[in-house]
Design an enzyme around this catalytic site. Structure first.
Site, PDB file in Angstrom:
ATOM      1  N   SER A 189       0.356  -1.125   0.364  1.00  0.00           N
ATOM      2  CA  SER A 189      -0.032   0.106   0.326  1.00  0.00           C
ATOM      3  C   SER A 189       1.113   1.384   0.184  1.00  0.00           C
ATOM      4  O   SER A 189       1.581   1.156  -0.736  1.00  0.00           O
ATOM      5  CB  SER A 189      -1.190   0.106   1.383  1.00  0.00           C
ATOM      6  OG  SER A 189      -2.394   1.356   0.992  1.00  0.00           O
ATOM      7  N   GLU A 316      -9.421  -4.663  -4.296  1.00  0.00           N
ATOM      8  CA  GLU A 316      -8.797  -3.736  -3.839  1.00  0.00           C
ATOM      9  C   GLU A 316      -9.316  -3.373  -2.920  1.00  0.00           C
ATOM     10  O   GLU A 316      -9.152  -3.589  -1.246  1.00  0.00           O
ATOM     11  CB  GLU A 316      -8.130  -2.721  -4.349  1.00  0.00           C
ATOM     12  CG  GLU A 316      -6.756  -3.807  -5.227  1.00  0.00           C
ATOM     13  CD  GLU A 316      -5.211  -3.675  -4.339  1.00  0.00           C
ATOM     14  OE1 GLU A 316      -5.440  -3.607  -2.671  1.00  0.00           O
ATOM     15  OE2 GLU A 316      -4.229  -4.318  -5.162  1.00  0.00           O
ATOM     16  N   HIS A 412      -7.704  -5.592  -0.556  1.00  0.00           N
ATOM     17  CA  HIS A 412      -6.677  -5.129   0.346  1.00  0.00           C
ATOM     18  C   HIS A 412      -6.320  -5.271   1.220  1.00  0.00           C
ATOM     19  O   HIS A 412      -6.687  -5.194   1.987  1.00  0.00           O
ATOM     20  CB  HIS A 412      -7.115  -3.370   0.687  1.00  0.00           C
ATOM     21  CG  HIS A 412      -5.381  -2.579   0.179  1.00  0.00           C
ATOM     22  ND1 HIS A 412      -4.571  -2.648  -0.443  1.00  0.00           N
ATOM     23  CD2 HIS A 412      -5.558  -2.084   1.534  1.00  0.00           C
ATOM     24  CE1 HIS A 412      -3.297  -1.470  -0.317  1.00  0.00           C
ATOM     25  NE2 HIS A 412      -4.379  -1.475   0.601  1.00  0.00           N
TER      26      HIS A 412
END
Length: 521
Positions: A189, A316, A412
């Site tokens: 990330s 995600e 995610h």
């Protein structure tokens, strides 16, 4: 041996709880506390110490308001935040490959102490694993106005901290059995975008030879944009947007002001891009450390000989919706405003609708935002590096699960416990959908070994991208064995195109014809 000597002094670690053959050293300072006279300045070397320093607990986390499961929280007065932790085989032969990890958290939260990032399993594969804390939020990425363009109070202080940690690794890691010439920098990330920035930054050149990026974020700011953010945060904190005014505001005041600014954007549908995911900090193109977005820099060849392993998940943004950090877009009218705010063409929106014919508007929005922020940006980073002559591997994490009537998506952060080998951690079960089964454990072993092989030899187990042909069939898709068998049946009955569509999330061909907007925090 559980005692190690660094250039600053001797430290004592302890055996890892899960594997007594691994020694872990926690909370070792790689730089001085960045407060007092050092606040908003470049990181400085740590003060040396006499005797043996006990390093059996994680150091304090950087100033933040987040309280994450299984991790320490920050309290005003916690200042020794620039520390790292090391996992190393107790009886390793020395000269081992090194993996250095940068955590994610939108540049405002998180730490190396999160259970996701325990390095025991990776160290068991023959690596020395280093995780680090660096400055976050305004302390790490807020623009401090300076007459000399920030020479004394630079932008990108969080990135400078990470470089200082890499320099510490270069100078000290041999004492822990690692090779300073075999370093791989990894992150997820915002941590992955940090890795991308350092890959193209001259100042980090030579500090690592390989890089792993999971779910890199498409967000980058100019100095002018960063200055506008400073003005908003300073006003909310009740201080002038000047060097003196910001220094007068204690860290907790700037953390609270940041939270209020973000909340205001989240509550205002007319506030543009920041309404949908109000992350207001990020790397700054300051003309000193960084001159361009990493995507542009990689396309120009700035990655040089660094080898890249890049991955994203196929769903995600569904996590951000599940935890309530994203705006709810549930009508066609709201979707049209979202597309206009980000400059997305109608053809892209309609293409997503056609590929999700029975999905609610919310899922169309989440699919678009997944590509815009993470999936498409990650893929283009790999392809840009390959086309510029670099070596790049691309993967996608596509493991799903139905658990107690709930569908667990490939969202995610779900890939990280698999790659680190930490599925057993109960605090992570929300990410992966409950206690893992044997199929999950087997997938985790494959991913952990791929990271270890790439770190050691530059070969994760599949072919690199062909720079002249884009991603093609070189993409590795991470699924359980059962999912792969189901896909084999699907291919046999529906043709190869059905599997290819799922493997690449079904949307790459739509994005290829669209200029990807480079977003500012």
């Amino acid at each position: 041996m559980d005692v190690f000597t660094t250039k600053s002094g001797t430290v004592r670690g302890r055996r890892a709880e899960r594997d007594r053959g691994i020694v872990v050293v926690r909370g070792l300072p790689y730089a001085a506390p960045p407060f007092g006279a050092l606040r908003f300045r470049e990181p400085q070397p740590p003060e040396p110490w006499d005797g043996v320093r006990d390093c059996t607990a994680f150091g304090p986390v950087a100033p933040q308001s987040a309280e994450l499961p299984g991790a320490p929280v920050w309290s005003p007065g916690d200042e020794d935040v620039l520390t790292l932790s090391i996992w190393t085989p107790a009886d390793g032969p020395g000269d081992l490959p090194v993996l250095v990890w940068i955590h994610g958290g939108a540049y405002v939260f998180g730490s190396s102490a999160q259970p996701d990032f325990d390095g025991t399993a990776l160290a068991g594969e023959g690596l020395v694993v280093v995780t680090l804390n660096s400055r976050l939020g305004f302390e790490g990425f807020g623009h401090v106005p300076c007459a000399d363009r920030g020479a004394a109070f630079p932008d990108n202080r969080g990135l400078l901290d990470q470089i200082a940690a890499l320099e510490w690794v270069r100078d000290n890691i041999a004492a822990f059995g690692g090779s300073p010439d075999r370093v791989t920098l990894a992150g997820q990330s915002s941590g992955a975008t940090s890795v991308a920035c350092l890959t193209v930054a001259d100042r980090a050149r030579g500090l690592f030879r390989r890089a792993v990026l999971h779910s890199a974020v498409n967000a980058f700011a100019s100095v002018e944009q960063a200055a506008r953010t400073t003005a908003e945060v300073a006003a909310e904190a009740g201080v002038p947007a000047t060097r003196a005014g910001l220094l007068a505001a204690p860290p907790e005041a700037l953390v609270a002001a940041t939270d209020r600014v973000c909340a205001r954007y989240a509550q205002d549908p007319a506030s543009g891009q920041r309404h949908y995911d109000p992350a207001i900090y990020g790397p700054v193109a300051d003309g000193v450390l960084l001159t361009a977005d990493p995507l542009e820099a990689l396309a120009a060849g700035a990655g040089g000989p660094v080898e890249l392993l890049i991955c994203h998940t196929t769903e995600e943004y569904w996590l951000l919706d599940a935890v309530g950090s994203s705006a709810k877009i549930t009508t066609k009218e709201q979707l049209a405003v979202f597309a206009a705010d980000f400059g997305l063409p109608d053809s892209l929106v309609e293409g997503h609708r056609e590929r999700l014919p029975d999905a609610p508007v919310l899922d169309v929005y989440l699919s678009l935002y997944s590509g815009l922020l993470f999936a498409e940006y990650s893929s283009r980073l790999a392809e840009a590096h390959a086309r510029a002559g670099g070596r790049a591997f691309l993967a996608r994490f596509d493991r799903r699960r139905d658990q107690a009537g709930r569908r667990v998506r490939a969202w995610h952060c779900a890939d990280i416990p698999f790659a680190f080998g930490n599925l057993h951690e109960e605090s992570l079960h929300f990410l992966v959908g409950g206690p893992p089964g044997e199929a999950d454990a087997e997938l985790s072993r494959r991913m952990t070994r791929a990271w270890a092989a790439f770190t050691a030899h530059g070969d994760p187990g599949w072919e690199p991208l062909d720079g002249s042909a884009g991603s093609g069939s070189a993409v590795r898709v991470w699924r359980t064995a059962a999912e792969e068998r189901a896909d084999a049946v699907r291919r046999a009955t529906e043709g190869a195109a059905a599997d290819a569509s799922r493997a690449q999330n079904g949307f790459r061909d739509l994005w290829r014809t669209t200029g990807l907007p480079l977003l500012a925090p």
